[in-house]
Structures are given as structure tokens and as C-alpha cells.
Design a protein around this motif. Structure first.
Motif, mmCIF file in Angstrom:
data_model
loop_
_atom_site.group_PDB
_atom_site.id
_atom_site.type_symbol
_atom_site.label_atom_id
_atom_site.label_comp_id
_atom_site.label_asym_id
_atom_site.label_seq_id
_atom_site.Cartn_x
_atom_site.Cartn_y
_atom_site.Cartn_z
ATOM 1 N N GLN A 164 0.841 -1.210 0.000
ATOM 2 C CA GLN A 164 0.000 0.000 0.000
ATOM 3 C C GLN A 164 0.868 1.248 0.000
ATOM 4 O O GLN A 164 0.653 2.171 -0.781
ATOM 5 N N LEU A 165 1.860 1.248 0.899
ATOM 6 C CA LEU A 165 2.757 2.396 1.013
ATOM 7 C C LEU A 165 3.500 2.646 -0.291
ATOM 8 O O LEU A 165 3.536 3.767 -0.788
ATOM 9 N N LEU A 166 4.080 1.569 -0.839
ATOM 10 C CA LEU A 166 4.876 1.736 -2.049
ATOM 11 C C LEU A 166 4.020 2.210 -3.218
ATOM 12 O O LEU A 166 4.451 3.053 -4.003
ATOM 13 N N SER A 167 2.793 1.691 -3.328
ATOM 14 C CA SER A 167 1.992 2.113 -4.471
ATOM 15 C C SER A 167 1.537 3.568 -4.293
ATOM 16 O O SER A 167 1.448 4.308 -5.270
ATOM 17 N N LEU A 168 1.315 4.008 -3.059
ATOM 18 C CA LEU A 168 0.977 5.423 -2.843
ATOM 19 C C LEU A 168 2.154 6.309 -3.252
ATOM 20 O O LEU A 168 1.980 7.346 -3.901
ATOM 21 N N ILE A 169 3.352 5.865 -2.869
ATOM 22 C CA ILE A 169 4.545 6.640 -3.215
ATOM 23 C C ILE A 169 4.713 6.679 -4.737
ATOM 24 O O ILE A 169 4.931 7.731 -5.325
ATOM 25 N N GLU A 170 4.558 5.507 -5.369
ATOM 26 C CA GLU A 170 4.702 5.458 -6.832
ATOM 27 C C GLU A 170 3.705 6.361 -7.543
ATOM 28 O O GLU A 170 4.003 6.975 -8.549
ATOM 29 N N MET A 171 2.474 6.436 -6.988
ATOM 30 C CA MET A 171 1.455 7.277 -7.634
ATOM 31 C C MET A 171 1.561 8.738 -7.213
ATOM 32 O O MET A 171 0.787 9.576 -7.654
ATOM 33 N N GLY A 172 2.534 9.026 -6.322
ATOM 34 C CA GLY A 172 2.713 10.401 -5.871
ATOM 35 C C GLY A 172 1.570 10.875 -4.989
ATOM 36 O O GLY A 172 1.275 12.070 -4.917
ATOM 37 N N ARG A 173 0.919 9.922 -4.317
ATOM 38 C CA ARG A 173 -0.240 10.273 -3.495
ATOM 39 C C ARG A 173 0.148 10.534 -2.041
ATOM 40 O O ARG A 173 1.206 10.107 -1.576
ATOM 41 N N PHE A 174 -0.729 11.226 -1.348
ATOM 42 C CA PHE A 174 -0.563 11.509 0.072
ATOM 43 C C PHE A 174 -0.634 10.197 0.875
ATOM 44 O O PHE A 174 -1.429 9.324 0.552
ATOM 45 N N ILE A 175 0.201 10.084 1.889
ATOM 46 C CA ILE A 175 0.136 8.906 2.765
ATOM 47 C C ILE A 175 -0.579 9.303 4.051
ATOM 48 O O ILE A 175 -0.138 10.220 4.761
ATOM 49 N N HIS A 176 -1.672 8.638 4.330
ATOM 50 C CA HIS A 176 -2.466 8.977 5.508
ATOM 51 C C HIS A 176 -1.668 8.674 6.776
ATOM 52 O O HIS A 176 -0.979 7.645 6.839
ATOM 53 N N PRO A 177 -1.749 9.558 7.777
ATOM 54 C CA PRO A 177 -0.996 9.309 9.028
ATOM 55 C C PRO A 177 -1.286 7.939 9.643
ATOM 56 O O PRO A 177 -0.413 7.363 10.288
ATOM 57 N N ARG A 178 -2.462 7.399 9.405
ATOM 58 C CA ARG A 178 -2.765 6.075 9.988
ATOM 59 C C ARG A 178 -2.026 4.958 9.261
ATOM 60 O O ARG A 178 -1.730 3.923 9.859
ATOM 61 N N THR A 179 -1.746 5.148 7.967
ATOM 62 C CA THR A 179 -0.923 4.161 7.251
ATOM 63 C C THR A 179 0.504 4.225 7.789
ATOM 64 O O THR A 179 1.161 3.195 7.986
ATOM 65 N N VAL A 180 0.960 5.449 8.039
ATOM 66 C CA VAL A 180 2.302 5.627 8.606
ATOM 67 C C VAL A 180 2.359 4.973 9.993
ATOM 68 O O VAL A 180 3.315 4.259 10.318
#
Ligand code: FE2
Ligand code: FE2
Length: 194
Positions: A164-180
Motif C-alpha cells: 500500500q505504502l509503495l503504491s501510494l509513493i509510486e502514484m505520488g499520493r498523500f500517505i495517511h498518518p494512519r498508514t504511517v
């Protein structure tokens, strides 16, 4: 949970979900049940939680924001912009009213199904994973998570959060604090074991 409870929930869900979301809920429940049987983790309750996980999935933005306000849920700038992100927390909050389910374990599994969380229980990991790998899901690496989930829930959950994290980074999307927070929980645990 009796079969009648499951069937009643299915009937109620039919009236609040569109055909597509309902079919996804059913596939998620079947996947969760298989994982629960495999890992000896209360198949009835896991299947019920998985069936109910997207109860708020088809509420529109205004309805989600209104429900979140009523339930006193934290609404950050991200949620205001993308109220869809509230569907898991709102779903947990309306479980009892909408579906007549009053079980804290089910509510927590519903609440944690999108972001994960530090210290997930087996049941919470099963619902999280079932949502991610139910048979219609297709993304690079999904078969690796499916295969790992058969053998090792925790390892599969970690792989799922990482993906999930990597695909958000790849898409240049915001990472929700709860995912962090979910990831940091994993990192802490891995470090403690090393
Ligand atoms: Fe969802
Ligand atoms: Fe879902």
C-alpha cells in the motif's frame, strides 16, 4: 455467530450497498472464512466482520462527513478533502444501527480495514487481507500476498501494508498518518525481534 445472524446481515447489507459493493463484501467474507479456518481463528466472526466491513462504502461524501460528525470521529484535512477515507471508521460506528451487530472485535476489524494499525489481532489482519486479496483483486504482487496469507498471516499483513505504502509513493499520493502509524508499528516490532 449463528448462520441466521450472517444471513440477516446479508439481507440488511443488500439494502445499503450497490450490487458491486455487495458482491465484493460477499467475496471478502468467503476469503476471510477460508483464512480463518486455515489459521484457526473463529471463522464465523471473521466472515461476519468481513461481510460487514464496507457497510458505509456507498454513503456519499456529505453523508460520511455528517455521520463522522455525529459519531465524534476525528475529521482531518485529508478526510475533508476525501471523505471516502472515513468509510471504515463510520462503518464501525454504524454497525449496530445499520446491521444490528454489537461486537467490539467486529467493530475494530471494520474500523481498521483500510489503513491497518499497530498491534493488529489475527481477526483484524484477516479482514484487512481478505479485502485486499479477494478473488476479483488484481494488482502486481497480489498472488504473493495470497500465497503468504495461507501460511503466515502476520507476514502477509506486513507485505500488504508495504505494498500500500509503495503504491501510494509510486502514484505520488498523500500517505495517511494512519498508514504511517501502521507501518511504524510493524517496524518497531521487527526491530524488537532483531
Ligand atoms: Fe473499504
Ligand atoms: Fe472492501
Amino acid at each position: 455467530m449463528s448462520l441466521a445472524g450472517y444471513e440477516q446481515t446479508e439481507a440488511k447489507l443488500r439494502s445499503v450497498l450497490c450490487e458491486k459493493s455487495f458482491a465484493h463484501a460477499q467475496r471478502t467474507a468467503v476469503t476471510a472464512k477460508k483464512l480463518a479456518l486455515r489459521h484457526d481463528c473463529g471463522a464465523g466472526l471473521c466472515a461476519l466482520a468481513a461481510l460487514a466491513h464496507d457497510v458505509a462504502r456507498d454513503m456519499n461524501d456529505a453523508e460520511l462527513l455528517e455521520a463522522a460528525g455525529r459519531l465524534d470521529l476525528p475529521i482531518g484535512a485529508v478526510e475533508r478533502k476525501r471523505p471516502y477515507l472515513l468509510h471504515a471508521a463510520v462503518g464501525a460506528g454504524i454497525l449496530s444501527d445499520r446491521l444490528g451487530i454489537e461486537d467490539d472485535r467486529v467493530a475494530r476489524a471494520v474500523e481498521r480495514h483500510t489503513f491497518g494499525a499497530p498491534a493488529m489481532t489475527d481477526m483484524e489482519m484477516i479482514v484487512f487481507l481478505a479485502d485486499m486479496i479477494e478473488p476479483s483483486r488484481q494488482f502486481p504482487g497480489v498472488d504473493d500476498i495470497r500465497e503468504l496469507a495461507e501460511r503466515d498471516l502476520r507476514a502477509a499483513y506486513i507485505m500488504g501494508v508495504k505494498r500500500q505504502l509503495l503504491s501510494l509513493i509510486e502514484m505520488g499520493r498523500f500517505i495517511h498518518p494512519r498508514t504511517v502509524a501502521a507501518w511504524n508499528g510493524i517496524a518497531k516490532e521487527v526491530r524488537a525481534r532483531a
